[in-house]
Design a protein around this motif. Structure first.
Motif, PDB file in Angstrom:
ATOM      1  N   ILE A 128      72.297-122.405  28.184  1.00 36.61           N
ATOM      2  CA  ILE A 128      73.130-123.477  28.747  1.00 36.61           C
ATOM      3  C   ILE A 128      72.833-124.793  28.038  1.00 36.61           C
ATOM      4  O   ILE A 128      73.749-125.570  27.717  1.00 36.61           O
ATOM      5  N   TRP A 129      71.570-125.049  27.758  1.00 35.08           N
ATOM      6  CA  TRP A 129      71.160-126.296  27.100  1.00 35.08           C
ATOM      7  C   TRP A 129      71.793-126.431  25.719  1.00 35.08           C
ATOM      8  O   TRP A 129      72.387-127.470  25.399  1.00 35.08           O
ATOM      9  N   VAL A 130      71.689-125.410  24.900  1.00 38.80           N
ATOM     10  CA  VAL A 130      72.201-125.524  23.532  1.00 38.80           C
ATOM     11  C   VAL A 130      73.723-125.518  23.514  1.00 38.80           C
ATOM     12  O   VAL A 130      74.348-126.135  22.629  1.00 38.80           O
ATOM     13  N   MET A 152      67.163-125.148  36.169  1.00 39.88           N
ATOM     14  CA  MET A 152      68.458-124.935  35.546  1.00 39.88           C
ATOM     15  C   MET A 152      69.342-126.177  35.641  1.00 39.88           C
ATOM     16  O   MET A 152      69.999-126.559  34.671  1.00 39.88           O
ATOM     17  N   MET A 153      69.345-126.807  36.818  1.00 38.97           N
ATOM     18  CA  MET A 153      70.221-127.960  37.008  1.00 38.97           C
ATOM     19  C   MET A 153      69.756-129.173  36.220  1.00 38.97           C
ATOM     20  O   MET A 153      70.586-129.959  35.739  1.00 38.97           O
ATOM     21  N   GLY A 154      68.445-129.365  36.067  1.00 34.71           N
ATOM     22  CA  GLY A 154      67.951-130.521  35.328  1.00 34.71           C
ATOM     23  C   GLY A 154      68.420-130.549  33.887  1.00 34.71           C
ATOM     24  O   GLY A 154      69.047-131.538  33.445  1.00 34.71           O
ATOM     25  N   PRO A 155      68.150-129.495  33.089  1.00 32.38           N
ATOM     26  CA  PRO A 155      68.666-129.488  31.710  1.00 32.38           C
ATOM     27  C   PRO A 155      70.183-129.573  31.634  1.00 32.38           C
ATOM     28  O   PRO A 155      70.731-130.213  30.723  1.00 32.38           O
ATOM     29  N   CYS A 156      70.877-128.930  32.592  1.00 36.04           N
ATOM     30  CA  CYS A 156      72.342-128.984  32.567  1.00 36.04           C
ATOM     31  C   CYS A 156      72.840-130.411  32.756  1.00 36.04           C
ATOM     32  O   CYS A 156      73.717-130.887  32.012  1.00 36.04           O
ATOM     33  N   LEU A 157      72.297-131.098  33.742  1.00 36.87           N
ATOM     34  CA  LEU A 157      72.762-132.461  34.014  1.00 36.87           C
ATOM     35  C   LEU A 157      72.407-133.400  32.865  1.00 36.87           C
ATOM     36  O   LEU A 157      73.228-134.257  32.472  1.00 36.87           O
ATOM     37  N   PHE A 158      71.192-133.250  32.320  1.00 35.46           N
ATOM     38  CA  PHE A 158      70.808-134.129  31.210  1.00 35.46           C
ATOM     39  C   PHE A 158      71.671-133.869  29.986  1.00 35.46           C
ATOM     40  O   PHE A 158      72.101-134.816  29.289  1.00 35.46           O
ATOM     41  N   ALA A 159      71.965-132.586  29.716  1.00 37.63           N
ATOM     42  CA  ALA A 159      72.838-132.272  28.582  1.00 37.63           C
ATOM     43  C   ALA A 159      74.250-132.767  28.824  1.00 37.63           C
ATOM     44  O   ALA A 159      74.934-133.225  27.881  1.00 37.63           O
ATOM     45  N   VAL A 203      66.712-131.690  16.999  1.00 42.03           N
ATOM     46  CA  VAL A 203      65.556-132.284  17.673  1.00 42.03           C
ATOM     47  C   VAL A 203      65.658-132.066  19.176  1.00 42.03           C
ATOM     48  O   VAL A 203      64.691-131.698  19.859  1.00 42.03           O
ATOM     49  N   LEU A 204      66.885-132.286  19.725  1.00 38.23           N
ATOM     50  CA  LEU A 204      67.083-132.050  21.154  1.00 38.23           C
ATOM     51  C   LEU A 204      66.936-130.576  21.499  1.00 38.23           C
ATOM     52  O   LEU A 204      66.435-130.224  22.579  1.00 38.23           O
ATOM     53  N   PHE A 205      67.370-129.697  20.597  1.00 32.69           N
ATOM     54  CA  PHE A 205      67.193-128.260  20.825  1.00 32.69           C
ATOM     55  C   PHE A 205      65.709-127.927  21.041  1.00 32.69           C
ATOM     56  O   PHE A 205      65.328-127.283  22.021  1.00 32.69           O
ATOM     57  N   ILE A 206      64.882-128.363  20.108  1.00 37.33           N
ATOM     58  CA  ILE A 206      63.463-128.012  20.152  1.00 37.33           C
ATOM     59  C   ILE A 206      62.769-128.696  21.325  1.00 37.33           C
ATOM     60  O   ILE A 206      62.014-128.053  22.086  1.00 37.33           O
ATOM     61  N   LEU A 207      63.005-130.001  21.491  1.00 38.34           N
ATOM     62  CA  LEU A 207      62.342-130.731  22.565  1.00 38.34           C
ATOM     63  C   LEU A 207      62.745-130.186  23.931  1.00 38.34           C
ATOM     64  O   LEU A 207      61.906-129.991  24.822  1.00 38.34           O
ATOM     65  N   GLY A 208      64.035-129.927  24.118  1.00 36.75           N
ATOM     66  CA  GLY A 208      64.498-129.384  25.400  1.00 36.75           C
ATOM     67  C   GLY A 208      63.936-128.004  25.680  1.00 36.75           C
ATOM     68  O   GLY A 208      63.566-127.698  26.817  1.00 36.75           O
ATOM     69  N   THR A 209      63.854-127.155  24.654  1.00 39.84           N
ATOM     70  CA  THR A 209      63.304-125.811  24.850  1.00 39.84           C
ATOM     71  C   THR A 209      61.847-125.866  25.269  1.00 39.84           C
ATOM     72  O   THR A 209      61.411-125.114  26.151  1.00 39.84           O
ATOM     73  N   LEU A 210      61.075-126.769  24.674  1.00 45.00           N
ATOM     74  CA  LEU A 210      59.671-126.896  25.048  1.00 45.00           C
ATOM     75  C   LEU A 210      59.512-127.384  26.488  1.00 45.00           C
ATOM     76  O   LEU A 210      58.668-126.883  27.244  1.00 45.00           O
ATOM     77  N   LEU A 211      60.339-128.363  26.875  1.00 45.90           N
ATOM     78  CA  LEU A 211      60.252-128.865  28.249  1.00 45.90           C
ATOM     79  C   LEU A 211      60.710-127.809  29.254  1.00 45.90           C
ATOM     80  O   LEU A 211      60.140-127.680  30.350  1.00 45.90           O
ATOM     81  N   ILE A 212      61.736-127.047  28.907  1.00 51.65           N
ATOM     82  CA  ILE A 212      62.206-125.976  29.799  1.00 51.65           C
ATOM     83  C   ILE A 212      61.132-124.902  29.951  1.00 51.65           C
ATOM     84  O   ILE A 212      60.893-124.387  31.054  1.00 51.65           O
ATOM     85  N   ALA A 213      60.465-124.550  28.858  1.00 51.02           N
ATOM     86  CA  ALA A 213      59.391-123.553  28.936  1.00 51.02           C
ATOM     87  C   ALA A 213      58.270-124.028  29.850  1.00 51.02           C
ATOM     88  O   ALA A 213      57.699-123.243  30.620  1.00 51.02           O
TER      89      ALA A 213
END
Length: 735
Positions: A582-584, A622-629, A599-609
């Motif tokens: 969903i993030w990407v 799930m909702m946090g990354p979705c709303l930020f994206a 950069v957002l791909f990598i940083l977001g994946t690390l924070l999601i992990a």
């Protein structure tokens, strides 16, 4: 008399709706000796929010072991003992809090358990964070009134006592010795201070829930009263309460006498038995293969003495308790698994379950008759399993009852050579197995006969390990451990043996195929991403499809299961792939610069992990990354629209044929995931979630960049020679 009051409290627990025994909240208390009054203070409360409604709380009580409950009305395993617990209901309606008192007079000393739960669970799968469940709290406190100087009756010695008034009963106690076959209680010389007819009531024994076996004796006039008891509880204090039934101011003087009939046990030499045990465990030492070996052999071959058997009322068989694990015990007979059983006196085996940590499992006793050992074809071996004291006189009419308890009967014969008994949550006590040979025409017919019975006895956390459709879970309340079965695939019951609502193997296969093959709908999204040069996004979708497929193949409750790696690893990778997909996707729709996007791909994946490691099932993972994206995407679209001075994306076809269908599919998928999934429909609603999410991704991916040409495989991969023309001028040196 001096009374002392004591107060015991435990912290409140949040109640759960009932689906298996682990949902019941357990409270464990210890009642001290010489307690004459026990009062439970039960406090139930609920939240004040609009989601809180009227609720009925069921509270179960039991002495000696956790309560045996069956709120769902399911079947117990065959050969299991079923004695439902004593229970009450507490209703929380308009009041936020409810306080209830439960009084027990002359309670039995030892462990007492309380279990509380809400009604049956609705089966709905709620996403953590989407809704706030109403908290229902329950707390149990215990008050005891204990007599510090309770008079003691000395066996065989008449003792005078006085009952001051009907409002103040007299409490005395007597110690029951080991091997007591019977007890006789006598009440003599009953007189009142008003020279009227004496009227008293005597209550022998203590209350044990759910069943109470108190013996009541009512005496009127000057006639002596007596009561005979068979097999009183060995090595325990027996409480006796005497109440006056006369006028308020009349005192009663009585004389009490307690006498016991003690049984003389007979058994094989314990010294030889322990030599046999030591050699069987460590082996014979060098130089001791002669005399010691022959002594051990004789101990195994001669398990009892015939002359001793005729002069004793029971035959003890030595048993060794072998602790294997938590709530796991095996009992070994020193003289071998076969036990000689005769008609002259019962054969007795002691099963020690008095450690205080054995009541949370299941006691299994199995008998197997050696048919060749019985000389009479119609003879039957009758057995009784009892707590506290054994049955010393077995016959066909008695039902294994002793003075203050009810045992469990077993029998084997040549027509039915095996029998099994399962005691669920056995109470903390010494348990006894009594066996005796009975003949249909009387004991004289088989006075010289003998039968060989193989005895298997063990304590296990869960009977049969909950079967193929259940999982045995070890539960804990403070320092107390007990076990319960969590059933799967529609199976139910105490040991997951009730197949009333069970799924067939075909239904399990269909569920597995739906949940795994529905992930193949990511293939169109992967193809679209590759065609439009979104190779990183295509890799993420491939990762998600792979781990979601094999996670659901491993997550199945039935027999259609395949795990390629650890379950927890598969679950984590599935959740990670879903959120990162969903993030990407949303960041790809934002059409930001490539360097910023990656950069957002990598940083977001690390924070999601990281967030998934903290709370895997939280909705904000799930909702946090979705709303930020979405915020990044809207900001990027506003920037593109302002720069171009028209709406972005500018094509109405893009909105009508791609964005609106993709957004609609995404909203439908979220609605199905958050509000429609239950335990019954999970396999097809979650499969619909897979299909809708994968299709929405295929619609929402933006078109490829204009400067990039479509994939042309003949131009990209050439396999022929080409003549290249050099357009540069050749310079020659002039001399």
């Amino acid at each position: 008399s001096l009374y002392v009051s004591e107060y015991f409290s435990q912290s409140a627990q949040k109640l759960s709706f009932y689906s298996w025994y682990g949902n019941a909240k357990l409270f464990h208390f210890h009642v001290p000796e010489d307690t004459v009054l026990l009062r439970w203070l039960l406090q139930a409360s609920r939240g004040k929010g609009p989601e809180c409604t009227s609720m009925e709380i069921t509270v179960h009580f039991r002495h000696g072991a956790p309560p045996i409950i069956n709120p769902l009305g399911t079947r117990f395993p065959a050969n299991a003992t079923i004695r439902p617990s004593y229970n009450i209901s507490i209703t929380l309606s308009s009041a936020v809090q409810n306080t209830t008192f439960v009084n027990v007079t002359t309670p039995s000393a030892g462990d007492w358990f309380i279990a509380a739960h809400l009604p049956e669970a609705a089966g709905r799968i709620e996403v953590k964070g989407f809704s706030t469940p109403c908290p229902y709290m329950f707390q149990a406190d215990m008050f005891v009134l204990r007599l510090t100087d309770m008079p003691v009756l000395e066996p065989g010695v008449p003792t005078p006592h006085t009952v001051v008034s009907p409002a103040k009963p007299l409490h005395v106690k007597v110690f029951v010795p080991k091997h007591a076959a019977g007890m006789r209680f006598e009440l003599r010389s009953c007189v009142t201070n008003e020279k009227k007819a004496c009227a008293v009531r005597v209550v022998l024994g203590s209350i044990t829930l759910p069943q109470s076996f108190q013996r009541i004796l009512t005496c009127t006039g000057n006639v002596n009263c007596s009561l005979a008891l068979d097999s009183p509880p060995w090595e325990k204090w027996l409480q006796i309460m005497v109440e006056s039934l006369g006028t308020a101011n009349a005192s009663v003087s009585v004389e009490m006498l307690a006498s016991f009939t003690v049984c003389r046990p007979g058994s094989a030499s314990s010294f030889l038995n322990f030599i046999s045990l030591n050699q069987s465990q460590t082996g014979a030492r060098p130089g001791t293969t002669g005399a010691a070996g022959s002594s051990a052999q004789s101990a195994g071959e001669v398990p009892h003495n015939t002359s001793g058997q005729r002069s004793s009322c029971l035959q003890n068989q030595p048993v060794v308790r072998e602790d294997l694990d938590v709530v796991s015990v095996r009992y070994r007979l020193l003289n071998g698994p076969s036990v000689p059983v005769s008609s002259l006196s019962p054969t007795l085996l002691l099963l020690n379950l008095n450690t205080g940590m054995d009541s949370g499992g299941s006691l299994v006793v199995s008998l197997l008759l050696n048919k060749t050992s019985v000389s009479l074809a119609n003879a039957t071996v009758v057995a009784c399993v009892n707590a506290a004291s054994p049955v010393l006189s077995l016959n066909a009419t008695r039902n294994c009852s002793t003075a203050f308890s009810q045992g469990y009967p077993l029998s084997v014969s040549t027509s039915s050579a095996d029998a099994t008994l399962i005691v669920l949550y056995p109470q903390t006590d010494d348990w006894f197995l009594s066996l005796q040979l009975l003949c249909p025409k009387g004991q004289g017919e088989c006075s010289t006969a003998e039968a060989k019975v193989t005895v298997f006895a063990y304590l296990t956390p869960c009977f049969n390990d909950c079967g193929p459709y259940g999982q045995c879970s070890l539960l804990r309340r403070h320092g107390y451990l007990y076990a319960g079965c969590s059933c799967k695939a529609g199976w139910g019951g105490w040991s997951c043996t009730d197949d009333t609502k069970a799924q067939s193997v075909g239904a399990q296969n269909v569920a597995t195929l739906l949940l795994t093959l529905s992930n193949l709908m990511f293939l169109p999204a992967i193809a679209v991403a590759v065609y439009r040069y979104y190779l990183v996004e295509a890799s993420v979708y491939t990762y998600t499809m792979f781990f979601s497929t094999f996670y659901h193949a491993c997550d199945q409750p039935g027999v259609a299961v395949m795990c390629i790696m650890d379950y927890d690893t598969l679950q984590y990778c599935d959740f990670l792939g879903s959120v990162v997909s969903i993030w990407v996707t949303i960041l790809c729709m934002a059409r930001v610069k490539k360097i910023l996007k990656y950069v957002l791909f990598i940083l977001g994946t690390l924070l999601i992990a990281m967030s998934l490691q903290l709370d895997r099932r939280g909705v904000w993972n799930m909702m946090g990354p979705c709303l930020f994206a979405l915020v990044i995407m809207i900001a990027a679209w506003v920037h593109h629209g302002t720069k171009r001075r028209h709406c972005y994306p500018s094509s109405w076809k893009r909105w009508v044929f791609y964005l609106l269908p993709g957004i609609t599919l995404a909203f439908i998928a979220i609605s199905v995931y958050a509000f429609m999934e239950t335990n019954e429909n999970y396999y097809y609603t979650h499969s619909i979630w897979h299909v809708l999410v994968a299709c929405s991704v295929a619609f929402l991916l933006p078109p490829r960049d204009k400067h990039k040409k479509p994939w042309a495989w003949p131009q990209k991969l050439t396999c022929r020679y080409q003549i290249c023309q050099n357009d540069r001028e050749e310079l020659y040196a002039v001399t």
